[in-house]
Scaffold this motif. Structure first.
Motif, PDB file in Angstrom:
ATOM      1  N   CYS A 132       0.659  -1.256  -0.207  1.00 28.25           N
ATOM      2  CA  CYS A 132       0.103   0.002  -0.008  1.00 28.25           C
ATOM      3  C   CYS A 132       0.984   1.313  -0.167  1.00 28.25           C
ATOM      4  O   CYS A 132       0.721   2.198  -0.566  1.00 28.25           O
ATOM      5  N   ARG A 133       2.156   1.337   0.869  1.00 29.25           N
ATOM      6  CA  ARG A 133       2.792   2.253   1.031  1.00 29.25           C
ATOM      7  C   ARG A 133       3.427   2.666  -0.630  1.00 29.25           C
ATOM      8  O   ARG A 133       3.712   3.951  -0.817  1.00 29.25           O
ATOM      9  N   ALA A 134       3.846   1.622  -1.061  1.00 26.61           N
ATOM     10  CA  ALA A 134       4.643   1.692  -2.486  1.00 26.61           C
ATOM     11  C   ALA A 134       3.514   2.182  -3.560  1.00 26.61           C
ATOM     12  O   ALA A 134       4.049   2.685  -4.419  1.00 26.61           O
ATOM     13  N   LEU A 135       2.421   2.112  -3.262  1.00 28.07           N
ATOM     14  CA  LEU A 135       1.667   2.746  -4.376  1.00 28.07           C
ATOM     15  C   LEU A 135       1.693   4.160  -4.396  1.00 28.07           C
ATOM     16  O   LEU A 135       1.163   4.868  -5.698  1.00 28.07           O
ATOM     17  N   GLN A 136       2.176   4.885  -3.442  1.00 25.41           N
ATOM     18  CA  GLN A 136       2.535   6.291  -3.638  1.00 25.41           C
ATOM     19  C   GLN A 136       3.452   6.710  -4.619  1.00 25.41           C
ATOM     20  O   GLN A 136       3.370   7.835  -4.934  1.00 25.41           O
TER      21      GLN A 136
END
Length: 163
Positions: A132-136
């Motif tokens: 989820c953090r990587a999607l930023q």
């Protein structure tokens, strides 16, 4: 507080400080030297400095044993947004090692390659915060369809619906 109590407290504090000092100096002889950590620090600095000339060395470090140097290489390749490392990072994003997987997902997303969005979204769907953090870091045009596909069929939690 009486003078005797103050003196006792001061002595106890001094003894504690001396004991801690002696323990840390003897531990320093047992701990690994700074020279053993130097390769990891050098790899980390390459990414922080934006040293693109170090990219081949960083890619070679991915073949090394798991540990500080490999983690530093993964992070640095992400900071450099290395497209040459994308395939290797995609493979590491499926690693059994949670730390390596998290770093690889972040680094892969930072490269901006199209494969990053589905990998990050799949990890996010699997419940990994790293995904989820990587999607930023993924381009919004790539992230939205990947996230929609990853979340297809997921039922919202009853508690969330009630709120």
């Amino acid at each position: 507080m009486t003078p005797e109590v103050r003196l006792f407290a001061a002595r106890a504090t001094l003894i504690a400080l001396l004991t801690a000092s002696l323990a840390s100096s003897s531990e320093a002889k047992v701990r690994p030297s700074d020279e053993e950590d130097r390769p990891a620090r050098d790899l980390a600095e390459a990414g922080l400095k934006g040293d693109r000339a170090s990219e081949p060395r960083l890619l070679r470090a991915l073949d090394g044993p798991k540990g500080k140097s490999r983690y530093a290489a993964i992070r640095s390749l992400g900071l450099l947004r290395s497209k040459a490392a994308a395939a290797r990072l995609a493979a590491l994003a499926k690693s059994k090692d949670a730390g390596e997987r998290e770093l690889a997902l972040d680094a892969l997303a930072r490269t901006g390659v199209p494969e990053a969005a589905p990998a990050a979204a799949a990890a996010c769907r699997a419940g990994e915060a790293a995904g989820c953090r990587a999607l930023q870091w993924v381009d919004a045009g790539q992230a939205e369809p990947a996230l929609r596909a990853a979340l297809a069929g997921v039922q919202p939690a009853p508690r969330a619906c009630a709120a």
